[in-house]
Design a protein around this motif. Structure first.
Motif, short mmCIF file in Angstrom:
data_model
loop_
_atom_site.label_atom_id
_atom_site.label_comp_id
_atom_site.label_asym_id
_atom_site.label_seq_id
_atom_site.Cartn_x
_atom_site.Cartn_y
_atom_site.Cartn_z
N ALA A 72 0.87 -1.17 0.00
CA ALA A 72 0.00 0.00 0.00
C ALA A 72 0.91 1.23 0.00
CB ALA A 72 -0.91 0.00 1.23
N ILE A 73 0.51 2.22 -0.85
CA ILE A 73 1.36 3.41 -0.92
C ILE A 73 0.50 4.66 -0.91
CG2 ILE A 73 3.18 2.23 -2.21
CD1 ILE A 73 2.14 3.65 -4.73
N LEU A 74 1.11 5.76 -0.44
CA LEU A 74 0.50 7.09 -0.48
C LEU A 74 1.36 7.89 -1.45
CD1 LEU A 74 -1.71 8.94 0.84
CD2 LEU A 74 0.10 9.72 2.38
N SER A 75 0.97 7.86 -2.73
CA SER A 75 1.83 8.39 -3.78
C SER A 75 1.88 9.91 -3.78
CB SER A 75 1.34 7.90 -5.13
OG SER A 75 0.02 8.39 -5.39
N GLY A 76 0.94 10.56 -3.13
CA GLY A 76 0.91 12.01 -3.16
C GLY A 76 -0.13 12.56 -4.11
N GLY A 77 -0.78 11.69 -4.91
CA GLY A 77 -1.82 12.15 -5.82
C GLY A 77 -3.09 12.51 -5.08
N ARG A 78 -3.91 13.35 -5.70
CA ARG A 78 -5.15 13.80 -5.08
C ARG A 78 -6.29 13.70 -6.10
NH1 ARG A 78 -4.17 16.82 -0.32
NH2 ARG A 78 -2.32 15.85 0.58
N GLY A 79 -7.48 13.51 -5.54
CA GLY A 79 -8.67 13.53 -6.38
C GLY A 79 -9.00 14.96 -6.80
N LYS A 80 -10.05 15.09 -7.62
CA LYS A 80 -10.39 16.41 -8.12
C LYS A 80 -10.77 17.37 -6.99
CE LYS A 80 -11.90 14.66 -12.62
NZ LYS A 80 -13.03 14.52 -13.58
N ASP A 81 -11.32 16.80 -5.92
CA ASP A 81 -11.69 17.65 -4.79
C ASP A 81 -10.59 17.71 -3.73
OD1 ASP A 81 -11.79 15.06 -4.01
OD2 ASP A 81 -13.83 15.14 -3.15
N GLY A 82 -9.45 17.16 -4.07
CA GLY A 82 -8.32 17.22 -3.13
C GLY A 82 -8.23 16.05 -2.20
N ALA A 83 -9.03 14.98 -2.45
CA ALA A 83 -8.99 13.83 -1.56
C ALA A 83 -7.69 13.06 -1.77
CB ALA A 83 -10.18 12.92 -1.83
N PRO A 84 -7.02 12.64 -0.73
CA PRO A 84 -5.79 11.87 -0.84
C PRO A 84 -6.05 10.50 -1.44
CG PRO A 84 -6.02 12.81 1.37
CD PRO A 84 -7.35 12.96 0.69
N ILE A 85 -5.10 10.02 -2.24
CA ILE A 85 -5.25 8.73 -2.92
C ILE A 85 -4.29 7.74 -2.30
CG2 ILE A 85 -5.00 7.51 -5.11
CD1 ILE A 85 -5.63 10.16 -6.50
N ILE A 86 -4.85 6.59 -1.85
CA ILE A 86 -4.03 5.47 -1.37
C ILE A 86 -4.16 4.36 -2.39
CG2 ILE A 86 -3.72 3.74 0.42
CD1 ILE A 86 -4.73 5.72 2.46
N THR A 87 -3.01 3.89 -2.84
CA THR A 87 -3.00 2.86 -3.88
C THR A 87 -2.54 1.54 -3.29
OG1 THR A 87 -2.45 4.55 -5.54
CG2 THR A 87 -2.10 2.24 -6.14
N PHE A 88 -3.32 0.46 -3.68
CA PHE A 88 -2.90 -0.90 -3.33
C PHE A 88 -2.42 -1.54 -4.62
CE2 PHE A 88 -5.72 0.23 0.09
CZ PHE A 88 -5.17 -0.37 1.21
N PRO A 89 -1.12 -1.50 -4.88
CA PRO A 89 -0.60 -2.07 -6.13
C PRO A 89 -0.78 -3.58 -6.15
CG PRO A 89 1.03 -0.67 -5.03
CD PRO A 89 -0.05 -0.96 -4.05
N GLU A 90 -0.51 -4.11 -7.30
CA GLU A 90 -0.55 -5.58 -7.40
C GLU A 90 0.50 -6.16 -6.46
OE1 GLU A 90 -2.07 -6.58 -11.84
OE2 GLU A 90 0.02 -5.99 -11.64
N PHE A 91 0.04 -7.10 -5.64
CA PHE A 91 0.94 -7.71 -4.66
C PHE A 91 0.52 -9.16 -4.50
CE2 PHE A 91 2.53 -8.70 -0.40
CZ PHE A 91 3.81 -8.17 -0.46
N ALA A 92 1.42 -10.04 -4.88
CA ALA A 92 1.07 -11.46 -4.97
C ALA A 92 0.66 -12.04 -3.63
CB ALA A 92 2.26 -12.24 -5.54
N GLY A 93 1.32 -11.65 -2.58
CA GLY A 93 1.03 -12.25 -1.26
C GLY A 93 0.15 -11.38 -0.41
N PHE A 94 -0.75 -10.61 -1.02
CA PHE A 94 -1.57 -9.67 -0.25
C PHE A 94 -2.38 -10.38 0.82
CE2 PHE A 94 -5.31 -7.04 0.52
CZ PHE A 94 -4.71 -5.82 0.79
N SER A 95 -2.91 -11.54 0.47
CA SER A 95 -3.75 -12.27 1.43
C SER A 95 -2.93 -12.84 2.58
CB SER A 95 -4.51 -13.39 0.71
OG SER A 95 -3.58 -14.29 0.10
N ASP A 96 -1.63 -12.93 2.38
CA ASP A 96 -0.77 -13.50 3.44
C ASP A 96 -0.25 -12.44 4.43
OD1 ASP A 96 -1.03 -15.99 2.22
OD2 ASP A 96 0.72 -15.64 0.93
N ILE A 97 -0.53 -11.19 4.14
CA ILE A 97 -0.06 -10.13 5.04
C ILE A 97 -0.80 -10.25 6.35
CG2 ILE A 97 0.08 -7.64 5.39
CD1 ILE A 97 0.18 -7.34 2.34
N PRO A 98 -0.06 -10.29 7.47
CA PRO A 98 -0.73 -10.36 8.78
C PRO A 98 -1.64 -9.15 8.98
CG PRO A 98 1.62 -10.85 8.99
CD PRO A 98 1.43 -10.35 7.59
#
Length: 898
Positions: free
Chosen positions: A26-52
Motif C-alpha cells: 500500500a502506498i500514499l503516492s501524493g496524488g489527489r482527487g479532483k476535490d483534493g482527496a488523498p489517494i491510497i493505492t494498493f498495487p498488485e501484490f502477490a502475497g496480499f492475502s498473506d499479510i498479517p
C-alpha cells in the motif's frame, strides 16, 4: 511547542514499520482527487492475502495519518490494482479494506482482472457480494487505466496507473523517516532547553567567588552545548528541506505533489518553531547570564570589602591606640613621626577603600540587582576614610598644641634655671657696696625682661589656653613649672628689695670682717594660688638657696673644680634600672616570639602570610629564640634559677657583683653577634613584606603601638645598653671594691660590640673565593688609603701608585690580611648599604711590617716576600695607626713563638 507535542498522539512512525512499508503493498503516492482527496493505492501484490492483519492495519493507519487534517476530512480515494490477479484476490482486498480501513472513505476504484474469465467472475461477484463488503461508499469497477483517467487526472496517478506523477517508494520512505526524525529532534531540543531553563531558574546563587565562577563556567558551557545542538537541528532541517525541494530545483518543469508540499510546510513549521524556541531561550539566557555576572561582581566586591575593611579596622585600631600626647618635646616629636608614619601607612588601604567605593557606585549605576547590599558598604568605606582623615587632622592639631606647650615649658624651666644661676652667682660681698648692688640690680632687670620674650609675663593665662590637652601628668608638670616660676619670681623680688636697700645706703668706712652665713628664720610657706588650668594638682618646689655657685643645669659645682663624688646609692639605682629594663626586655622578646614567630605556624593565619615570607621565619627572626632562652630559661634539674635575669636581680644587695654576671656570661653573650649578622637579611625581608595584613593582625592582637621591625631592633639596642650602664656603674665605683672587675666587664662588652660590628662588615665581603671562617679570628677592620710599590711592576704603574692612593677596606685575621674595595648601593629607596669587593690578600705568615714611614706619622708599611711587594698604608689618625700596628705585631709575635 504544542504542535510538536501533538505528535505524541500518533501511534506510529515510519521507523516502527519500516519493513512493512518496504513491502509496498500500500502506498500514499501524493496524488489527489479532483476535490483534493488523498489517494491510497494498493498495487498488485502477490502475497496480499498473506499479510498479517497487524501489519496491514499498521501500514494503513500510518498512511492515513500522513495527510493534513483538512485533506483527510474530505475522505480517502482507494485504488485497488488487481489487473493480473483473480476475483478471489479482489474479494479478499475489499473485505480486508472494508474491515480495517481507519480513515474516512470517499471512493473505491478497483481495476478488475484483465483475463476474460476472471473479469466475468468479478462482474458477477461484485454484484453478489457488494453488501457483504459493508462499504458505505461506491465501489467502481474499472476495466482499464483509461477508465480510471475519467475519474482522476493523469497528473495525480503514478506511471503504473498510466499517469505522470513521479513517485519513488524508497525516496518517499527516506523523506518520511527524515521528517519524523527532525520532528523528534525539535521536540527533544525544546525539552532540553525547557529543562535547562528550569534548572537555571531554580539555581541558588553562591555566596563566594570561587563557587560563583564555577557555576558561571558550568552554565556557560552547558549553554554553549545547547546552542550547538540548536545549530545542528537547524542545519538538519535546512538539509531536509533542500532534499524535499530537490526535484523542483533540478528541473523548472517539475512540481511538487500535494503531499510533498505538505512535507515542505511541515519542515518549515518545525524550523519556525525551532527559531522561536531559540529566541525565547536566548532572551532568558541573557537575563540569567547577566545575573550570574552581577553575582560574581558582587562576590568580588564583598571579598574586597572584607579585606579592605579588615585593613581599615586595624588602621583605625592602631590610630585609636595613639592616645598619648607626649610628656616632653622629644616624646611629642617622636609621636608626630609615628603619626606621620601611620598616615603614610594608611594611604594604601585608604586608596583601596576609595577605589572600591567608586567601583561599588559604578555597579549601582549599572543597575546591579544587589543595590541594597552594595550601597551601605560604599557608605561605610567612605565613612571610615573620612573618620581616619578627620581623626588624623585632630591628632596633628593636638600634638601640635602639645609640642608648643612643652617647648614653652622647657623654655620656662630653662629660664628658671638661668635665673637661679644668676642669683647664685651674685657674690654677697660684692653686693655690699652701692656700685655692686646697682650692678646686680641691672643684671636682674635685664634678665626679667627676657620673661616677656618667652611669654612668661602671665604664665597662668598662657597655660590655660592648653587646658583641652592637659592630662594629669602634663598638668602636674605644668603646675610644677608655674610654681617654680612664681618661686623664682619671688626670689627675684626679694633680691631686688634687698639690693635696692643696699644701693640706697650712704657709703661709710666699715671694718672688713669675714662674712658669716645668715640663718633665715623658719617660716611657713605662703599659700600660692594655683592656675585654673592645673587645679587639683599638689606638689612642692624646693627653691635653691645654696650660697655655693650653681651650674645652669641645676647641678651644684664643688669648690676646687674637682669631679663631684657619685651620690650614695647611685649604684643601686643603676642596678634597679638594669633589672627593670631587663624584665621589660624579656617580656618583649616573649611577646615577639609568641605573638609573631609562633603565629607564622598558625594554620588559621596562613592565608594572610605573603608568599615571599613563606618558610622564612629563621631569616626574619634570626636566633631571637636563642637570645630569649639565654635571658629567661631555667637550668638544673630542680628548676633552680633563671640564668641572666635572676643573676642580675641577685646584685641588688651587692652591686659590686654585677661585673661578675657579665664576665661569667662572656661566651654566652656572643649569641648577639650571630643575631646582628643576620639583621641585614631580616631587614630586607621586612621591607618586602612588612606591610602585610598578617603583621597588622598580630600587632593588633598584641596591642603593640610599634610595628615588629621596632622590636627586632631591641637586641641590638640591648647589647649597647649593657655597656652604657656598666660605664655609669664604673663612674660611681671609682677606687672601690669591684672596680677592676667592672673595668674588665666593660672591656668585655666593648669587645663584644666591636666583634659584632666587625662581623657586620665581614658578612658584606663579596668575591672572596675561600671561606673566611678558615682565616682565624677577625681582629681589626677599617678603611685606609693604600699605595703599592712592586719591584716587578711597570715604572708607570709604580709612579702613578706613589701619587694616587687607593681607597681600601682592610680586614685583619690571625692568618690573613684582606684588601677590599668598599661599595655603597641604594636598596629599594632605603639607606645605602655597604659591601666590600675582594681585591687582594696577604698571608700573615709571610709578611713583614715597617712601623714608621718618613714624612707621615700616620703611615706604615706591610711588605711581602722580601719587599717584592710593598703596601704603604695611611690611617686616619696616629692612634688608629698605632692600634693596627699593635695588633699586627701581636699576630707576628704569636707566629714567631709558635
Amino acid at each position: 511547542t504544542d504542535e510538536i507535542m501533538q505528535q505524541e498522539i500518533r501511534p506510529l512512525v515510519a521507523v516502527d514499520i519500516i519493513e512493512q512499508l518496504h513491502r509496498q503493498f500500500a502506498i500514499l503516492s501524493g496524488g489527489r482527487g479532483k476535490d483534493g482527496a488523498p489517494i491510497i493505492t494498493f498495487p498488485e501484490f502477490a502475497g496480499f492475502s498473506d499479510i498479517p492483519d497487524e501489519d496491514f492495519l499498521n501500514v494503513v493507519t500510518y498512511l492515513t495519518s500522513i495527510p493534513s487534517l483538512e485533506a483527510a476530512s474530505i475522505g480517502f480515494i482507494i485504488i485497488i490494482d488487481r489487473r493480473r490477479d483473480k476475483w478471489s484476490a479482489v474479494k479478499a482486498s475489499l473485505t480486508r479494506i472494508a474491515g480495517a480501513f481507519p480513515g474516512n472513505l470517499q471512493l473505491v476504484f478497483v481495476l478488475r482482472p484483465s483475463r476474460f474469465i476472471q473479469r466475468a467472475i468479478a462482474d458477477i461477484g461484485i454484484k453478489l457480494y457488494r453488501d457483504d463488503f459493508k462499504m458505505k461508499v461506491p465501489i467502481i469497477m474499472l476495466n482499464s487505466v483509461s477508465d480510471l483517467h475519467g475519474y482522476i487526472d493523469k497528473s495525480q496517478l503514478t506511471r503504473e496507473l498510466g499517469g505522470t506523477l513521479e513517485y519513488g517508494h524508497s525516496q518517499w520512505i527516506h523523506h518520511r523517516t527524515a521528517i519524523e526524525n527532525f520532528a523528534m529532534t525539535v521536540k527533544t531540543t525544546a525539552q532540553m532547553l525547557q529543562t535547562f531553563g528550569t534548572d537555571l531558574a531554580e539555581t541558588e546563587l553562591p555566596n563566594d567567588v570561587q563557587c560563583t565562577e564555577e557555576l558561571l563556567s558550568a552554565h556557560t558551557d552547558h549553554h554553549s552545548k545547547l546552542k550547538d545542538e540548536l545549530k545542528l537541528a537547524v542545519k538538519q532541517g535546512a538539509t531536509l528541506l533542500t532534499c524535499i525541494r530537490e526535484p523542483v530545483t533540478r528541473s523548472a518543469n517539475s512540481k511538487l505533489s500535494p503531499d510533498e508540499l505538505e512535507n515542505v510546510a511541515t519542515v518549515e513549521r518545525l524550523l519556525a518553531q525551532l527559531d522561536e524556541t531559540e529566541k525565547a531561550f536566548d532572551q532568558f539566557w541573557t537575563k540569567h547570564h547577566l545575573k550570574l555576572e552581577q553575582c560574581l561582581q558582587l562576590r568580588h566586591f564583598e571579598h574586597d570589602f572584607r579585606e579592605v575593611k579588615l585593613m581599615l579596622d586595624n588602621l583605625m585600631e592602631t590610630q585609636a591606640g595613639f592616645a598619648d600626647i607626649g610628656d616632653s618635646v622629644t616624646r611629642v616629636e617622636h609621636l608626630l613621626k609615628e603619626q606621620k608614619h601611620l598616615e603614610e601607612k594608611g594611604q594604601e588601604p585608604l586608596e583601596k577603600a576609595q577605589s572600591l567605593a567608586v567601583h561599588g557606585e559604578q555597579l549601582i549605576q549599572n543597575n546591579h540587582y544587589a543595590v541594597d547590599s552594595i550601597r551601605p558598604k560604599c557608605v561605610e568605606l567612605r565613612r571610615i576614610c573620612d573618620d581616619f582623615t578627620n581623626e588624623t587632622k585632630k591628632k596633628y592639631d593636638i600634638l601640635g598644641k602639645s609640642l608648643e606647650l612643652h617647648k614653652q615649658l622647657d623654655k620656662a624651666s630653662q629660664w628658671c634655671e638661668a635665673g637661679i644661676y644668676l642669683l647664685a652667682s651674685q657674690a654677697v660681698d660684692k653686693c655690699q657696696s652701692q656700685e655692686g648692688a646697682e650692678t646686680a640690680l641691672v643684671e636682674i632687670e635685664k634678665f626679667l625682661v627676657t620673661a616677656k620674650e618667652h611669654q612668661l609675663s602671665n604664665p597662668k593665662e598662657f597655660y590655660n589656653q592648653f587646658d583641652m590637652i592637659l592630662t594629669p601628668e602634663i598638668k602636674a608638670n605644668a603646675q610644677r613649672i608655674v610654681q617654680k616660676l612664681e618661686d623664682v619670681q619671688e626670689m627675684f623680688d626679694k633680691r631686688q628689695v634687698s639690693l635696692k636697700k643696699l644701693a640706697a645706703k650712704q657709703t661709710r668706712p666699715v671694718q672688713p670682717v669675714a662674712p658669716h652665713p645668715e640663718s633665715s628664720p623658719k617660716r611657713a610657706s605662703p599659700k600660692i594660688t594655683r592656675p585654673a588650668a592645673v587645679d587639683n594638682i599638689s606638689f612642692q618646689f624646693r627653691a635653691r638657696r645654696e650660697t655655693q655657685p650653681t651650674h645652669p643645669r641645676g647641678c651644684a659645682l664643688p669648690l676646687g673644680g674637682q669631679d663631684a663624688p657619685a651620690p650614695a646609692g647611685l649604684g643601686v639605682h643603676i642596678i634597679n634600672e638594669l633589672i627593670e629594663t631587663e624584665r621589660v626586655y624579656v617580656e618583649e622578646l616573649q611577646s615577639i616570639i609568641e605573638g609573631y614567630a609562633s603565629e607564622m605556624d598558625n594554620p588559621n593565619l596562613l592565608h594572610l602570610i605573603p608568599s615571599a615570607l613563606q618558610n622564612k621565619k629563621e631569616i626574619l627572626f634570626g636566633n631571637l629564640p636563642e637570645i630569649y632562652e639565654f635571658h629567661n630559661r631555667h637550668v638544673g634539674t630542680g628548676g633552680c634559677s633563671v640564668i641572666f635575669l635572676k643573676e642580675i636581680e641577685n646584685c641588688i644587695e651587692n652591686p659590686e657583683l654585677l661585673a661578675r654576671c657579665f664576665l661569667k656570661r662572656k661566651e654566652d653573650l656572643q649569641i648577639y653577634e650571630k643575631y646582628c649578622q643576620n639583621k641585614p637579611r631580616s631587614e630586607a625581608l621586612w621591607r618586602q613584606c612588612g606591610d602585610s595584613i598578617f603583621f597588622q593582625e598580630c600587632q593588633r592582637k598584641l596591642d603593640h603601638k610599634l610595628s615588629l621591625d621596632a622590636y627586632l631592633l631591641k637586641p641590638v639596642q640591648r647589647i649597647t645598653k649593657y655597656q652604657l650602664l656598666l660605664k655609669e656603674m664604673l663612674k660611681c665605683s671609682k677606687n672601690s671594691e669591684g672596680t677592676a672587675e667592672l673595668e674588665e666587664a666593660l672591656a668585655t662588652m666593648l669587645d663584644i660590640i666591636k666583634s659584632v660590628n666587625d662581623s657586620m662588615h665581614q658578612i658584606a665581603i663579596t668575591g672572596y673565593e675561600g671561606d673566611v671562617s678558615e682565616l682565624g679570628k677577625l681582629l681589626m677592620q677599617g678603611s685606609f688609603n693604600v699605595w703599592t710599590d712592586h719591584k716587578k711592576g711597570h715604572n708607570k704603574v709604580k709612579d702613578l701608585a706613589r701619587f694616587k692612593p687607593m681607597q681600601r677596606h682592610l680586614f685583619l685575621y690571625t692568618k690573613m690580611l684582606l684588601f677590599c674595595k668598599k661599595r655603597e648601593e641604594n636598596t629599594d629607596g632605603h639607606e645605602k648599604t655597604a659591601s666590600y669587593s675582594f681585591k687582594n690578600s696577604l698571608k700573615m705568615s709571610t709578611v713583614g711590617i715597617t712601623e714608621n714611614v718618613k714624612g707621615d706619622n700616620k703611615k706604615f708599611e706591610i711588605w711581602y716576600n722580601g719587599r717584592e711587594e710593598v703596601y704603604i698604608i695611611q690611617a686616619s689618625s696616629v692612634e688608629l695607626k698605632n692600634t693596627w700596628i699593635s695588633e699586627i705585631r701581636k699576630v707576628l709575635t704569636g707566629q714567631l713563638e709558635a
